[in-house]
Enzyme design. Sequence first.
Site, PDB file in Angstrom:
ATOM      1  N   LYS A  25     121.558 -10.878   3.066  1.00 14.49           N
ATOM      2  CA  LYS A  25     121.060 -12.001   3.871  1.00 14.49           C
ATOM      3  C   LYS A  25     121.782 -13.311   3.566  1.00 14.49           C
ATOM      4  O   LYS A  25     121.834 -14.216   4.409  1.00 14.49           O
ATOM      5  CB  LYS A  25     119.563 -12.186   3.623  1.00 14.49           C
ATOM      6  CG  LYS A  25     118.705 -11.068   4.192  1.00 14.49           C
ATOM      7  CD  LYS A  25     118.304 -11.379   5.622  1.00 14.49           C
ATOM      8  CE  LYS A  25     117.407 -10.278   6.187  1.00 14.49           C
ATOM      9  NZ  LYS A  25     117.091 -10.541   7.602  1.00 14.49           N
ATOM     10  N   SER A 276     121.784  -2.380   1.862  1.00 16.68           N
ATOM     11  CA  SER A 276     121.551  -3.765   2.284  1.00 16.68           C
ATOM     12  C   SER A 276     120.940  -4.646   1.204  1.00 16.68           C
ATOM     13  O   SER A 276     121.143  -5.861   1.223  1.00 16.68           O
ATOM     14  CB  SER A 276     120.670  -3.777   3.532  1.00 16.68           C
ATOM     15  OG  SER A 276     119.499  -3.025   3.301  1.00 16.68           O
TER      16      SER A 276
END
Lengths: 291, 291
Positions: A25, A276
Amino acid sequence: LVPAPWAGKDLWVKPESLQPIGSFKLRGGYYAIASLPPEHRAAGVIAHSSGNHAQAVAYAARAFGVPCVVVMPEVALPAKVAATEALGAKVVLVPPAQRAEVMADLARREGYAVIPPFDHPDVIAGQGTVGLEIAEDLSTVDVVLVPVGGGGLASGVASAVKALRPEAKVFGVEPALAGDARESLAAGRLVVWPTEQTYRTVADGLRTALSELTLAHLSARLDGIVTVSEEEILSTVGRLAREAHLVVEPSGAVCVAGYLHRRDELPPGRTVAVISGGNIDPALLPALASL
Amino acid sequence: LVPAPWAGKDLWVKPESLQPIGSFKLRGGYYAIASLPPEHRAAGVIAHSSGNHAQAVAYAARAFGVPCVVVMPEVALPAKVAATEALGAKVVLVPPAQRAEVMADLARREGYAVIPPFDHPDVIAGQGTVGLEIAEDLSTVDVVLVPVGGGGLASGVASAVKALRPEAKVFGVEPALAGDARESLAAGRLVVWPTEQTYRTVADGLRTALSELTLAHLSARLDGIVTVSEEEILSTVGRLAREAHLVVEPSGAVCVAGYLHRRDELPPGRTVAVISGGNIDPALLPALASL
């Protein structure tokens, strides 16, 4: 890229769990803030999030030396609030239903720039640097597997990989319990599953629905999408800890789970699975030995 | 190199735990086999080990397509025997006291080349590639911390770093319970601690004594050596899992423990801590949340 011979001799993983805040992110948050006009950026930035996006925006705002406010639900884990504050952000706690409204009010009143978690071209471009690095590190890559939640990461990675290596196939992976992206792609329009349904998956980062923007990206650039079961996700979290020596959150494990359990639905060849993030619920750590 | 902002803004880690066999040992084993005359290598290689060196030699021998025998003690963990066999090596189990003798006999009879775990210039040179990569990735590095067991890794890393960046300081780190290297360096001669003493440390990869060869390297090239306690080692294993998302074995955690707890004995500046491996005893995994 890290080779994963324990899972297959043609598998590499891209461990975004090793980013400073433990997830990809950071890339989108940083790029979105970097792309603001300097005078707008100087006024500060704001976001709402209960998870990795909060820390991403706080980290990037600190790097630029600009004020940062994060609106979080009152029910957020105290550890996540503390981590966001430790990065220099001001946290505003509100009832969950008021998050968007409070954020919009503050942004209007104070002149803050809103940094969305995925539904913005700059955020998608930032997440896409994962794909640029994959194509640079393994220029002969045949298959890239990327998790699909809101679709920002998958949109960016698919766009970047197809630009640098058009012959590579890019597949999305999502939990079967939050299989709304696969259904949306099949239907050719945005299908949103009720929260009660998507909240059943342990992969809490992948419960979000696509937006029109990310659906358009994925329709144009994904070669397909596979889903994995909860048991497959959790057993892969355990194998990643024991065999790859990586602490991975369930959302981050779906692509390796897809590689291990959906080979018949995926093309053969040199494969990169994007991990991720690593911000696992501490309550899951004791289970790593037995998952 | 991976930044470790959770521990300090000037710390990076070099995670050898992400190597295919989970430790740096692959480098030395591979380079020693690569350096053999081809006709000697073709006859096969042999080693004795109950740990990471066994898998390193098996992995490298398979890469060269040559036969490999590993002599292991009968008491070796079945999982370690199976992992070595899975890499294509033939494992010979013997009573612990007969390991060296059985290996020498087999080597003589079959013409196998012996690959030692640390006491050889080619093995040291191979481990030194860790140092080459550190200097290449962070050309402004000020301090490098490296674990000291038999001293092969520390000898190679110190030699490589000093060659590429002479102004950098290189410090060894070892458990206080196996502080024989610090004592040897202070005395200027090889001091060997009794096995009963060094076997008290949880850092099982660092119980070995130096050799004359590694002592000579370390005397010439290390700027100092610090020791850490058992509690410091274990709490660092826990923090690495929770904050860096890395599964690290106790031996691999000593340098980060040194950075966190021995700042007063170490020079300031941009620091790289070598994480030597991730092959943690599975029995320790459930404790990662609470260490």
